[in-house]
Design an enzyme around this catalytic site. Structure first.
Site, PDB file in Angstrom:
ATOM      1  N   PHE A  43       0.844  -1.190   0.000  1.00  0.00           N
ATOM      2  CA  PHE A  43       0.000   0.000   0.000  1.00  0.00           C
ATOM      3  C   PHE A  43       0.883   1.245   0.000  1.00  0.00           C
ATOM      4  O   PHE A  43       2.059   1.192   0.336  1.00  0.00           O
ATOM      5  CB  PHE A  43      -0.929   0.002   1.217  1.00  0.00           C
ATOM      6  CG  PHE A  43      -1.718  -1.269   1.365  1.00  0.00           C
ATOM      7  CD1 PHE A  43      -2.513  -1.732   0.319  1.00  0.00           C
ATOM      8  CD2 PHE A  43      -1.650  -2.021   2.527  1.00  0.00           C
ATOM      9  CE1 PHE A  43      -3.232  -2.908   0.435  1.00  0.00           C
ATOM     10  CE2 PHE A  43      -2.365  -3.204   2.653  1.00  0.00           C
ATOM     11  CZ  PHE A  43      -3.162  -3.651   1.608  1.00  0.00           C
ATOM     12  N   SER A  44       0.295   2.383  -0.348  1.00  0.00           N
ATOM     13  CA  SER A  44       1.106   3.601  -0.378  1.00  0.00           C
ATOM     14  C   SER A  44       1.733   3.877   0.987  1.00  0.00           C
ATOM     15  O   SER A  44       2.862   4.348   1.073  1.00  0.00           O
ATOM     16  CB  SER A  44       0.284   4.802  -0.851  1.00  0.00           C
ATOM     17  OG  SER A  44      -0.839   5.004  -0.018  1.00  0.00           O
ATOM     18  N   GLU A  45       0.993   3.586   2.067  1.00  0.00           N
ATOM     19  CA  GLU A  45       1.555   3.648   3.414  1.00  0.00           C
ATOM     20  C   GLU A  45       0.965   2.541   4.282  1.00  0.00           C
ATOM     21  O   GLU A  45      -0.205   2.171   4.132  1.00  0.00           O
ATOM     22  CB  GLU A  45       1.283   4.999   4.101  1.00  0.00           C
ATOM     23  CG  GLU A  45       2.267   6.100   3.753  1.00  0.00           C
ATOM     24  CD  GLU A  45       1.868   6.887   2.529  1.00  0.00           C
ATOM     25  OE1 GLU A  45       2.655   7.729   2.070  1.00  0.00           O
ATOM     26  OE2 GLU A  45       0.748   6.660   2.015  1.00  0.00           O
ATOM     27  N   THR A  46       1.797   2.045   5.182  1.00  0.00           N
ATOM     28  CA  THR A  46       1.351   1.147   6.245  1.00  0.00           C
ATOM     29  C   THR A  46       1.758   1.773   7.573  1.00  0.00           C
ATOM     30  O   THR A  46       2.884   2.265   7.722  1.00  0.00           O
ATOM     31  CB  THR A  46       1.971  -0.252   6.095  1.00  0.00           C
ATOM     32  OG1 THR A  46       1.509  -0.842   4.874  1.00  0.00           O
ATOM     33  CG2 THR A  46       1.577  -1.159   7.249  1.00  0.00           C
ATOM     34  N   HIS A  75      -4.038   9.562   5.465  1.00  0.00           N
ATOM     35  CA  HIS A  75      -5.042   8.498   5.335  1.00  0.00           C
ATOM     36  C   HIS A  75      -4.721   7.306   6.232  1.00  0.00           C
ATOM     37  O   HIS A  75      -5.624   6.652   6.757  1.00  0.00           O
ATOM     38  CB  HIS A  75      -5.209   8.081   3.866  1.00  0.00           C
ATOM     39  CG  HIS A  75      -4.168   7.157   3.323  1.00  0.00           C
ATOM     40  ND1 HIS A  75      -2.954   7.610   2.855  1.00  0.00           N
ATOM     41  CD2 HIS A  75      -4.155   5.811   3.168  1.00  0.00           C
ATOM     42  CE1 HIS A  75      -2.244   6.580   2.440  1.00  0.00           C
ATOM     43  NE2 HIS A  75      -2.942   5.463   2.613  1.00  0.00           N
TER      44      HIS A  75
END
Length: 298
Positions: A43-46, A75
């Site tokens: 994902f773009s961020e975790t 997000h």
């Protein structure tokens, strides 16, 4: 075995908004392991939730893209605290949360079955305006004509913890038609010291201000991010700085993003004055979308 919760943020509909991974208990993980897990999740961020590191905050959250650790992620913050409130039953909010952008307050409100998370972003920092030469490079990288920028509203680097270039453009048709050149954006990002680019349209067709944006950060592995708290928040600060929003007490508006990607979502931006300092808050809903299991290599 590490459980990675999958959460779609800034939406109440699965498969829309911006997807984040959340590890609710990362106390046994080091930075290298967190980075490997974020790369596995993709994902773009975790986000990784950790115990408090001192008496001045309630817990710590660290954020990783598939490639690097970043100081803060809007997000993934919404996703983390939605998950804590809805799944873990952790309802002791507001909390002060240690992040790479400092200690930031997070609030959770419940209305019926709906949970909304609000985070106060970091101190507003206004960076330089892009020069004429840099603006030409930006136009080429985004595939824009110079006339498609908004007159009187310069492209400027703004940060509330993780800087973005705020780029007002003329219309949603222009916004939806952007086909950025990832290599050129990456080179420009290195030149100006900012990796995130946020073209944004100011829309008053409904009588009040709404914004529509897209966010590109290829230098950190994000070709396009669906819905970005750390772009919409700085945009609000930018609009105050340049007189688009006349702020006396507080002002709220919705920032829409993700439509071009088929993942629409909305960030609710609230701007207020706190002892003459600009306070930026972003809020949104979230929804669970599944789980992944990560098995570390022996």
């Amino acid at each position: 075995m590490v459980t990675i919760h999958i959460v779609d943020a800034f939406t109440d509909t699965p498969e829309t908004g911006n997807r984040a991974g959340v590890v609710l208990d990362a106390s046994g993980l080091n930075a290298s392991e967190m980075q490997n897990i974020a790369a596995f999740a993709g994902f773009s961020e975790t986000a990784f939730v950790l115990p408090a590191q001192g008496p001045d905050h309630d817990l710590q959250v660290r954020y990783f893209t598939p490639q690097i650790e970043v100081p803060i992620c809007g997000h993934a913050t919404i996703a983390t605290h939605f998950l804590r409130a809805s799944v873990s039953g952790d309802t002791e909010y507001p909390l002060n949360v240690l992040t790479g952008a400092g200690i930031l307050p997070v609030e959770v409100s419940t209305e019926g079955q709906e949970i909304q998370v609000s985070m106060t972003q970091g101190t507003v920092e206004y960076g330089p305006l892009l020069s004429a030469d840099e603006l030409d490079l930006l136009a080429t990288a985004l595939g824009l004509a110079p006339s498609e920028f908004v007159d009187g509203l310069p492209a400027q680097i703004v940060s509330t913890g993780h800087s973005k270039v705020i780029i007002p453009i003329q219309s949603r048709d222009v916004l939806d038609g952007l086909e950025p050149d990832a290599e050129k954006l990456t080179l420009l990002g290195k030149k100006i010291g900012c990796n995130g680019f946020f073209p944004v349209v100011l829309d008053r067709s409904g009588g009040t201000l709404e914004t529509y944006g897209r966010m590109f950060a290829p230098a950190i592995g994000i070709a396009e991010d669906p819905v970005t708290g750390n772009a919409n928040g700085p945009t609000g600060a930018y609009l105050v700085k340049h007189g688009v929003i006349q702020l006396s007490e507080s002002y709220s508006y919705p920032g829409h993003q993700g439509h071009k990607m088929g993942k629409p979502g909305t960030v609710f931006v609230t701007l207020s004055l706190d002892r003459d300092n600009l306070k930026v808050q972003v809020a949104g809903q979230a929804v669970r979308a599944g789980e992944l299991e990560y098995l570390p290599c022996a």
